[in-house]
Design a protein around this motif. Structure first.
Motif, mmCIF file in Angstrom:
data_model
loop_
_atom_site.group_PDB
_atom_site.id
_atom_site.type_symbol
_atom_site.label_atom_id
_atom_site.label_comp_id
_atom_site.label_asym_id
_atom_site.label_seq_id
_atom_site.Cartn_x
_atom_site.Cartn_y
_atom_site.Cartn_z
ATOM 1 N N UNK A 29 26.768 54.290 29.581
ATOM 2 C CA UNK A 29 27.451 53.093 28.898
ATOM 3 C C UNK A 29 28.892 52.983 28.490
ATOM 4 N N UNK A 30 29.603 53.943 29.280
ATOM 5 C CA UNK A 30 30.867 53.827 29.270
ATOM 6 C C UNK A 30 31.429 54.669 30.638
ATOM 7 N N UNK A 31 32.683 54.192 30.807
ATOM 8 C CA UNK A 31 33.122 54.890 32.238
ATOM 9 C C UNK A 31 34.207 56.022 32.073
ATOM 10 N N UNK A 32 34.369 56.559 33.022
ATOM 11 C CA UNK A 32 35.375 57.779 32.816
ATOM 12 C C UNK A 32 36.584 57.426 32.029
ATOM 13 N N UNK A 33 37.323 56.308 32.469
ATOM 14 C CA UNK A 33 38.474 56.006 31.793
ATOM 15 C C UNK A 33 38.325 55.720 30.347
ATOM 16 N N UNK A 34 37.095 55.333 29.842
ATOM 17 C CA UNK A 34 36.995 55.098 28.581
ATOM 18 C C UNK A 34 36.705 56.450 27.653
ATOM 19 N N UNK A 35 36.108 57.398 28.257
ATOM 20 C CA UNK A 35 36.075 58.841 27.857
ATOM 21 C C UNK A 35 37.231 59.461 27.691
ATOM 22 N N UNK A 36 38.121 59.116 28.940
ATOM 23 C CA UNK A 36 39.420 59.923 28.802
ATOM 24 C C UNK A 36 40.209 59.384 27.863
ATOM 25 N N UNK A 37 40.240 58.147 27.613
ATOM 26 C CA UNK A 37 41.035 57.664 26.691
ATOM 27 C C UNK A 37 40.754 57.940 25.186
ATOM 28 N N UNK A 38 39.340 57.884 25.020
ATOM 29 C CA UNK A 38 38.682 58.515 23.876
ATOM 30 C C UNK A 38 39.175 59.947 23.349
ATOM 31 N N UNK A 39 39.075 60.682 24.426
ATOM 32 C CA UNK A 39 39.637 62.224 24.188
ATOM 33 C C UNK A 39 40.856 62.238 23.747
ATOM 34 N N UNK A 40 41.673 61.235 24.546
ATOM 35 C CA UNK A 40 43.153 61.486 24.296
ATOM 36 C C UNK A 40 43.692 60.906 22.907
ATOM 37 N N UNK A 41 42.969 59.849 22.562
ATOM 38 C CA UNK A 41 43.266 59.479 21.198
ATOM 39 C C UNK A 41 42.807 60.456 20.025
ATOM 40 N N UNK A 42 42.161 61.663 20.422
ATOM 41 C CA UNK A 42 41.734 62.572 19.654
ATOM 42 C C UNK A 42 42.655 63.784 19.835
ATOM 43 N N UNK A 43 43.528 63.787 20.666
ATOM 44 C CA UNK A 43 44.657 64.659 21.095
ATOM 45 C C UNK A 43 44.007 65.836 21.972
ATOM 46 N N UNK A 44 43.105 65.247 22.733
ATOM 47 C CA UNK A 44 42.454 66.168 23.776
ATOM 48 C C UNK A 44 42.665 65.910 24.953
ATOM 49 N N UNK A 45 43.521 66.567 26.051
ATOM 50 C CA UNK A 45 43.727 66.414 27.224
ATOM 51 C C UNK A 45 42.544 66.459 28.220
ATOM 52 N N UNK A 46 42.182 65.559 29.051
ATOM 53 C CA UNK A 46 41.312 65.641 30.111
ATOM 54 C C UNK A 46 42.158 64.855 31.254
ATOM 55 N N UNK A 47 41.488 65.088 32.579
ATOM 56 C CA UNK A 47 41.994 64.461 33.726
ATOM 57 C C UNK A 47 40.917 63.801 34.732
ATOM 58 N N UNK A 48 41.309 62.921 35.337
ATOM 59 C CA UNK A 48 40.459 62.438 36.349
ATOM 60 C C UNK A 48 40.488 63.396 37.410
ATOM 61 N N UNK A 49 39.326 63.459 38.228
ATOM 62 C CA UNK A 49 39.054 64.452 39.588
ATOM 63 C C UNK A 49 40.549 64.016 40.350
ATOM 64 N N UNK A 50 41.094 64.985 41.068
ATOM 65 C CA UNK A 50 42.228 64.773 42.041
ATOM 66 C C UNK A 50 41.927 63.296 42.673
#
Ligand SMILES: Cc1ncc(COP(=O)(O)O)c(C=O)c1O
Length: 409
Positions: free
Chosen positions: A303-324
């Motif tokens: 119900x949400x894509x990878x980028x939505x999850x990444x941005x939600x983490x970033x909004x909480x000051x949590x670093x994540x990264x797309x696969x290479x």
């Protein structure tokens, strides 16, 4: 600005003895490239990885460069590499004026697909243009299928340089990562499972190969009392201070592997219950060091894509990264032979412009063999914070954000 402290993807984690070793280095006044700490680090490293000859260097990229230079890679040659990798695995091929050929990933391991490799080697052999080397990357701490890759390369006499930058501490068929190649490259960059702040190691069962690399890494000085050079070398050696950090870090390696694997298990136990969440599989032939925990997000089921999850983490000051981002999609490479056409709708990949337009490199010619698996992993894969100094509440924060993104189930 979020008030929560930042959680980084994979920050350094000191073991405890590093400063003691740095102090010894200071007290000895070997504040220089080379010195007793470099010797000690090399000796301890060789024992741990079970490869008798090693050379401590300023980076993994430098180690790869020396390996290719040693094999005589040059203009007109091809070097096969994993398309799903970090660019440091590939730039040394370009430094040498050779052409990279990007091989797609195997969905079962996310590493170089041995079947595709075999088909491409057979094709190249028929055309009389075999590559000078094959460089499989051990992605996110999982060894490539060394046995199969070796079996495929051996009949053609093509050497295998294992890019073990991410897999120190993992095993393949019971042997440490890096064992079984013509040579292997390791990285101690700040984000790796152990770090020296920056650094690398070239390892090989071949003493002469390492001796030649040693010569080249120290400005290719001829044996003379004055400075004399008959070939062009590099300033690639590791400093004594940096090696002191490495010596301390090595002592913690086994613990770090166990801790990273535990972090992976924690993520899997909880997030694995969510619809559309999958994890990077572990190959049957080895034990991954789980340098990074990587999830695959099926956006329809989740119900949400990878980028939505990444941005939600970033909004909480949590670093994540797309696969290479796969190498065959990098703007710097002009892939002259496109991956096989498929009927899946391909996403637009070059959505970010270059950083320094005045310094844009002329596109480097490259070839690609397949690429769809790597593209899919790039689009849907997300690397989660995996640092071993993470607290219980850090893990809780990360998983709660991911759960909150789920719109199904
Ligand atoms: C797969 C891979 N290859 C090569 C490198 C290059 O290593 P370094 O950063 O030490 O130059 C890295 C990491 O940084 C890597 O992840």
């Amino acid at each position: 600005m979020p008030s929560n402290p930042r959680i980084f993807l994979s920050p350094p984690h000191m073991g405890g003895r590093e400063l003691d070793y740095v102090k010894v280095a200071f007290d000895s006044n070997y504040i220089a490239p080379l010195g007793p700490m470099v010797d000690a680090f090399e000796e301890a490293f060789a024992k741990i990885v079970g490869i008798p000859h090693v050379l401590a260097l300023s980076s993994g990229t430098a180690a790869m460069h020396l390996a290719l230079r040693n094999l005589g890679v040059g203009p007109g040659d091809e070097v096969f590499a994993s398309t799903l990798t970090f660019i440091g695995s590939v730039t040394p091929t370009v430094f040498q004026g050779a052409t990279p050929v990007f091989i797609d990933a195997d969905r079962a391991t996310w590493n170089m697909d041995p079947d595709l490799l075999q088909t491409e080697l057979e094709r190249c052999n028929r055309r009389g243009c075999l590559p000078k080397a094959v460089v499989p990357t051990d992605l996110y701490g999982q060894c490539s299928d060394y046995a199969r890759i070796r079996k495929v390369c051996q009949p053609y006499g093509v050497p295998v340089i294992i890019d073990a930058a991410e897999s120190l501490g993992a095993t393949c068929n019971g042997s440490p990562a890096g064992v079984g190649g013509q040579s292997a490259v390791f990285s101690f960059n700040g984000n790796k499972i152990i770090t020296t702040s920056g650094g690398g190691m070239l390892a090989s069962p071949n003493a002469e190969f390492i001796e030649r690399a040693r010569f080249l890494s120290q400005q290719a000085r001829d044996p003379a009392p004055h400075y004399q050079h008959s070939t062009i070398g590099y300033n690639y050696r590791m400093s004594n201070i940096v090696a002191a950090i490495g010596l301390g870090q090595l002592e913690a390696l086994a613990d770090r592997v166990a801790q990273r694997r535990e972090i992976f298990d924690r993520y899997r136990q909880r997030l694995g219950k969510l619809p559309g969440i999958d994890f990077m599989p572990e190959a049957s032939y080895g034990r991954c060091n789980r340098w990074l925990t990587v999830v695959l997000i099926d956006s329809r089921a989740f119900g949400a894509d990878r980028e939505t999850v990444r941005l939600a983490l970033e909004a909480e000051n949590i670093e994540s990264r797309p696969v290479w981002k796969p190498m065959h999609l990098q703007p710097v490479f002009q892939v002259v032979e496109k991956p096989a056409a498929t009927n899946i709708k391909r996403p637009v990949f070059n959505d970010h412009g270059p950083c320094f337009t005045s310094g844009v490199h002329a596109p480097v010619p490259a070839r690609a063999v397949g690429g769809e698996v790597a593209e899919d992993l790039f689009v849907n894969g997300l690397c989660l914070p995996s640092g071993t100094a993470m607290s219980e509440s850090d893990l809780e924060r990360i998983m709660a954000v991911i759960e909150s993104c789920c719109r199904n189930g």
